[in-house]
Every structure is written in structure tokens, then in C-alpha cells.
Design a protein around this motif. Sequence first.
Motif, mmCIF file in Angstrom:
data_model
loop_
_atom_site.group_PDB
_atom_site.id
_atom_site.type_symbol
_atom_site.label_atom_id
_atom_site.label_comp_id
_atom_site.label_asym_id
_atom_site.label_seq_id
_atom_site.Cartn_x
_atom_site.Cartn_y
_atom_site.Cartn_z
ATOM 1 N N PRO A 153 0.841 -1.221 0.000
ATOM 2 C CA PRO A 153 0.000 0.000 0.000
ATOM 3 C C PRO A 153 0.867 1.259 0.000
ATOM 4 O O PRO A 153 2.087 1.194 0.174
ATOM 5 C CB PRO A 153 -0.787 -0.123 1.307
ATOM 6 C CG PRO A 153 0.098 -0.926 2.206
ATOM 7 C CD PRO A 153 0.824 -1.894 1.314
ATOM 8 N N ASP A 154 0.251 2.405 -0.200
ATOM 9 C CA ASP A 154 0.976 3.675 -0.169
ATOM 10 C C ASP A 154 1.133 4.154 1.272
ATOM 11 O O ASP A 154 0.182 4.105 2.063
ATOM 12 C CB ASP A 154 0.218 4.740 -0.969
ATOM 13 C CG ASP A 154 0.187 4.420 -2.441
ATOM 14 O OD1 ASP A 154 1.190 3.872 -2.944
ATOM 15 O OD2 ASP A 154 -0.848 4.707 -3.086
ATOM 16 N N PRO A 155 2.327 4.636 1.643
ATOM 17 C CA PRO A 155 2.521 5.178 2.998
ATOM 18 C C PRO A 155 1.771 6.506 3.152
ATOM 19 O O PRO A 155 1.546 7.224 2.184
ATOM 20 C CB PRO A 155 4.035 5.378 3.079
ATOM 21 C CG PRO A 155 4.463 5.590 1.664
ATOM 22 C CD PRO A 155 3.566 4.719 0.837
ATOM 23 N N GLN A 156 1.382 6.831 4.403
ATOM 24 C CA GLN A 156 0.646 8.078 4.663
ATOM 25 C C GLN A 156 1.597 9.264 4.813
ATOM 26 O O GLN A 156 1.255 10.389 4.489
ATOM 27 C CB GLN A 156 -0.208 7.907 5.922
ATOM 28 C CG GLN A 156 -1.324 6.880 5.703
ATOM 29 C CD GLN A 156 -1.907 6.371 6.998
ATOM 30 O OE1 GLN A 156 -1.340 6.577 8.068
ATOM 31 N NE2 GLN A 156 -3.059 5.696 6.917
ATOM 32 N N GLU A 157 2.798 8.993 5.318
ATOM 33 C CA GLU A 157 3.832 10.020 5.430
ATOM 34 C C GLU A 157 5.152 9.402 4.964
ATOM 35 O O GLU A 157 5.399 8.209 5.183
ATOM 36 C CB GLU A 157 3.977 10.505 6.878
ATOM 37 C CG GLU A 157 2.757 11.198 7.434
ATOM 38 C CD GLU A 157 2.974 11.637 8.881
ATOM 39 O OE1 GLU A 157 4.162 11.755 9.291
ATOM 40 O OE2 GLU A 157 1.986 11.842 9.597
ATOM 41 N N PHE A 158 5.980 10.218 4.358
ATOM 42 C CA PHE A 158 7.280 9.699 3.889
ATOM 43 C C PHE A 158 8.337 10.796 3.989
ATOM 44 O O PHE A 158 8.075 11.962 3.698
ATOM 45 C CB PHE A 158 7.187 9.234 2.425
ATOM 46 C CG PHE A 158 8.533 8.898 1.828
ATOM 47 C CD1 PHE A 158 9.125 7.669 2.059
ATOM 48 C CD2 PHE A 158 9.224 9.845 1.065
ATOM 49 C CE1 PHE A 158 10.369 7.377 1.526
ATOM 50 C CE2 PHE A 158 10.467 9.549 0.525
ATOM 51 C CZ PHE A 158 11.049 8.309 0.762
ATOM 52 N N SER A 159 9.514 10.389 4.426
ATOM 53 C CA SER A 159 10.645 11.321 4.445
ATOM 54 C C SER A 159 11.938 10.530 4.266
ATOM 55 O O SER A 159 12.025 9.355 4.633
ATOM 56 C CB SER A 159 10.687 12.108 5.762
ATOM 57 O OG SER A 159 10.886 11.232 6.853
ATOM 58 N N SER A 160 12.908 11.188 3.696
ATOM 59 C CA SER A 160 14.227 10.587 3.481
ATOM 60 C C SER A 160 15.221 11.242 4.409
ATOM 61 O O SER A 160 15.281 12.473 4.503
ATOM 62 C CB SER A 160 14.660 10.770 2.021
ATOM 63 O OG SER A 160 15.950 10.264 1.834
ATOM 64 N N VAL A 161 15.996 10.418 5.125
ATOM 65 C CA VAL A 161 17.007 10.921 6.048
ATOM 66 C C VAL A 161 18.362 10.770 5.374
ATOM 67 O O VAL A 161 18.852 9.646 5.201
ATOM 68 C CB VAL A 161 16.989 10.158 7.387
ATOM 69 C CG1 VAL A 161 18.018 10.758 8.349
ATOM 70 C CG2 VAL A 161 15.594 10.170 7.979
ATOM 71 N N PHE A 162 18.961 11.875 4.956
ATOM 72 C CA PHE A 162 20.191 11.832 4.167
ATOM 73 C C PHE A 162 21.287 11.062 4.910
ATOM 74 O O PHE A 162 21.564 11.307 6.082
ATOM 75 C CB PHE A 162 20.678 13.254 3.862
ATOM 76 C CG PHE A 162 21.930 13.279 3.022
ATOM 77 C CD1 PHE A 162 21.870 13.043 1.669
ATOM 78 C CD2 PHE A 162 23.164 13.513 3.610
ATOM 79 C CE1 PHE A 162 23.012 13.051 0.894
ATOM 80 C CE2 PHE A 162 24.317 13.534 2.854
ATOM 81 C CZ PHE A 162 24.244 13.298 1.487
ATOM 82 N N GLY A 163 21.910 10.113 4.188
ATOM 83 C CA GLY A 163 23.029 9.373 4.758
ATOM 84 C C GLY A 163 22.627 8.246 5.681
ATOM 85 O O GLY A 163 23.490 7.528 6.206
#
Length: 635
Positions: free
Chosen positions: A368-378
Motif C-alpha cells: 500500500p501507499d505510505p501516509q507520510e514519507f521522508s528521506s534521512v540523508f546518509g
Amino acid sequence: MKDLSLLTKYRKFLFPGTLLFFIIFAAVPGQEEWIGLDLAVVPLILGGGFITWSTLVTMIETRKITAGLLIVFALIGTTYVSEYLAGAIVAFMMVAGEFLEDITLDRTRNAVRELVQLSPDEAWVKRNEEYISIPVEEVTVGDRVLVKPGERIPVDGTILSGQAVIDEASITGESLPVEKTAGAKVFAGTINQSGALELQTEKTGNQTTLGKIIKVVYEAQESKGSTQRTADQFAKYFTPVILGICALVWVFSQDLMRVMSVLVIACPCALVLATPTAVVASIGNAAKRGALIKGGLTLETAGKVTTICLDKTGTLTVGRPQVVEIQPFASYTQEEVLSTAALAEKRSEHPLASAVMNEAKRRKLSIPDPQEFSSVFGRGVHCVYEGTTIEVSNRRRLEQLPDSEVARTFLDAQEEKGRTALLVLKNGEVIGGISIADALREQAVQAIKEMRKSGIKRIIMLTGDNEKTARSISQQVGITEYKANLFPEEKLEYIRSLQKEGEVVAMVGDGINDAPALTLSDVGIAMGAAGTDVAIESADMALMADDLRMVPFTLGLSRQALKIIKQNIWVFAVCVNIAGITLATSGYLSPIAAAVVHNVASLFVVLNSARMLTFKLNYSESETSFSSKQAQSAV
């Protein structure tokens, strides 16, 4: 019409058959008294006239004295001494020998003919919102082309709509058909086995991959290796030497028949045919299996290779990250770990995310599609789904874990193998680990074994990757020598150092990134060259498919071709000529016998070379012979 087609099919038999007919009747006792004419004169004039004319035309065109001049002198001599039957038989043997050579050589040229026939004559092209059939020569770049089930694809292009199973054996040599859908590339000459396709034309005619293959094979058959050039030089000076020997035989024996015998046996046809017949047969064989060899010089050099250098990425490995291991912790399953990781990676554009998503797709997991998403660099990615926090992170996450021993053990073990290891967390708890690596090609281990069996002394992996990854891959594939952390210029320097040590080096790479190393090596072999103009045009050998086993096949083919060439030269050409000239000068060989021996030797050269058409490299008993399998479905 049927009679006309039979006549066309067997027309080559008419001329030698006519000569033989008259020779048989000329040998009947008393025929001259019945007819009032020695019938042997007829085949002597017909056959001798043909040989004389073709010799003069060749000498005028090349502006060189050719070996055919020896036969012309022999015919003139036998006519002068009234040995009409002997002269007729000499003429017949020469014509028949040339006829048999043409038939055998035709087999070696069939590979190119069949390649040419792969391209269909017409194509369904969209004009005014409907598809019409037009000659394939009229198709232009940008045209929309419809390919129906069972038809050959007429152009190189990209699928716009539809899905189909494509038989690409004619281009790549791969025996298994490939499933393709919108966005995939297709090549002219391949067969649409099922499903209708609409294509966007990108290349036509000589610019298609098939067109370039045909061009390369034609040019390769015309190019000459060092052995062939030596034979040509030998033949150039051979005629004056033989004429000198004939003069000496006449001076010391005063026997014109001996002189005629020397002229007939000494013609170096076997020597002239020794190399080109083997080269053409070998190149044709390789082309049918999806390997392009750029001429006699490349073939001969490949037959002398002592060291193979292989690039890692895209050559020994598939060239893209793949999930190679999933390790669940506690009571979780592999599917739970993978689906959780895929949920977090679904919106990421990182190559590692693609590897995770591809594995989830392969296992047919619904993500399924996530409700929130973020990328943590490194460090990794973070998402929220139905109130659950999900993370996919690297080693840096260990510092924040209260109990990290199991995770640390997993990371250490995977990194020791040269893999990229990821931790999967749910609400701060590590539920498992996923390791990603550029996986080995399926055939890599077997290909390395076959390279060693074929007599290659050293096999070396060259890579810009780190020491751990290089060591892991080399151990998996069975290579004992490797060089890691190499920049492109360092690869060149290493190959140069091997050549200074006296090694004949073959470099195997993808044909684009490894172009400098491929160029510097004695034999550059480009992998997966289908649709890649740079690889086809720059490498000495271009393997159309990504099958690493084609490397030992082409090298084995080249080694066998070199053996065949040496047999042709020393056994059937030099030894037979020396023995024949010795017997002729001693009076033990008549002109008729000399003609028979000479043509039998030439025929044996062609038949020996034709063995290269059926050359195949068998793999271990646990595997089916890939070459015979591909031969059945290739051109």
C-alpha cells in the motif's frame, strides 16, 4: 515452372558434367576412328578456354601473376605434345575442383545470407490513421509500425502498446523467448511469437542492429589475418619459382611430360584457400550464435590469448542492485520484513529502494501507499502507515538501538561479503535485515571453468569496487586474481603491464564504460552489445547477449580455427606440394595424376575448414550443451 526451378538449382552441375561426358566418350577405344575426331579436344577447348579466360581476367584486374598461369601453361604443353585426353582431364579437374570448392564455400556464406533474409520485405505502417503494408525500405524513423503475431519485426524501435513474447535468437543467440511490453526495445529480424505490438521506429535498414551485424560479418569475411597475408605473399612469389623449377626439369630431363606434371601439381590453390575458408566458416558459425568477430586478424589473435581480464559490474555481475538475502529477527517472516521495507521505500528514488521494490514485485506482494514519507540523508527512509512508524536504515541506526547485538552481527556478516546491508525497523524495533548486492550472472561460475579448460593461463577480475566486494565476488565466481579500487586509467596501465610480460590479453567488458580497456587489449570483447552501436563498432568481438559463456565459446572457436588453418597450410598445402613436385620431377607423377592430387588437396582444405561450421563448446554434464541448443533456434 518446376522444370525451370530445377534447372536453376542444378545449373552449376552443367558445365563440369558436360566436360565429364565428353571425357568418358573420348576414353572409349576406337572412338577417334568412328567420329574422325579425338573427342578429348572438345572438353580441352571448353575447359581450357574457361580457365585461360578467367586467369587472364584475374591477372588484368589484380595486375599480378597468379597461380592459374601455371595451369594455362600446363594445358598449352599437353596440347603441344598431343596429349589431348590428359589436358582435358586437367581442365576438368580444375573446373570440377573449383565447382566443389564453390559448393562447400557456399555453406560457409549461408550465415550471412540467412541474416539478410531475416529482415521482412514489407511492414505495416500507420498512414492517415490506418495501417497499410509498404516495402520495408520506405519505413522512416518515427513511423508507427504494427507487428502481428508470427511476423518478423521489420525495424529497431520501442514498444508503444501491446505485449508479446519475442524470439530474439537471431540477434542475441538466446534460445529462450523474451516477454516484452510497452517501453521495451525490439530489434529488426526478431520474431513476434504472440500478441500484436505497436512500435515507434528508431532505426531502419543498415542502421538497425541486424543491419550492423550483417555489415560487420561481411567486412570480417573480407579482412585478412597475418596468416592469410603470409599465404598471399607466398603465392605471389611461388609462380616464378615453380616456372624456374620447370625450366631446370626441362634442361636436365628433356621430358615435357614431367614439366607438365610439375606445373599441374604446383598450383598453390590449397595454400591460398587455407586461411580464408577457415575464417569465413568460423565467423559464420559465431554470427549464428550471436557473436560478431571482426575478421581474420581478430580470430587469429583470439586463438593465442593467454590472459583474460574481466570487468566486474555488468560483466561478471548483472550490473544492477538486487536483494540477495532477507534475515528476519524474532518471530517475523521474510515476507513481513520485505513488505515492511517496501512500504517505506515505495516513494524513494534511491537505487537500493528499486532493488527492494523489485523483490517485492517478484514475490507478488501487495504494497500500500505510505501516509507520510521522508528521506534521512546518509541513513535511510522513514514513513508512517496506519499509526505505525517504519524505518529502513543503515549501520548508523545502531547507535540509537538499546539491544543491537543481533543487528550488528547481521551487518558485519553481510558487509564482510561485500554487500550493502539495511535494517528494517517497526516502531523502533528491528524486525529484520535485508542485504543488497550486484548479483552474479547465472552463467559466471560455469563460464570461468570453461575458460580454464580451454587453456587460458590467467583469469583476472578488474574493478573499481572496494577490496571486500572484489574479494567476495572473485571467491564466488572462482577467480584467484583480482585488482580492486582501480580507476579507468589504472585498468589501462595494468593491461599494459601484462602485455609487457608477453601475455596476449583479452578484455571483457560492457563495451561503453570499458571502451578504453577494450581498445588497448589485444582482443576487446563487448558483452550485451545488442542495440549498442558503440559496442558493435568499437570492440574486436561483440557478444549480442549477456551470456558470459559466449566468451569461452568464441575463444575456443578461435583456437580451433587457428589449428585448422595450420593443418590446411602444412599438411594439405606445403607437404602435398613438396611431395607432389618431388614425384613429378622424378617422373612418377603424370599430368593426370598430378591434377587429381592437386584438386584432392584443395578439396580437403575446404572440407577441413568447413568443420568450423559445426564447432560447439559443450558444458558440464549437469548442463545441456548451450551451443547446440542455441544453434537449433538461431539463424
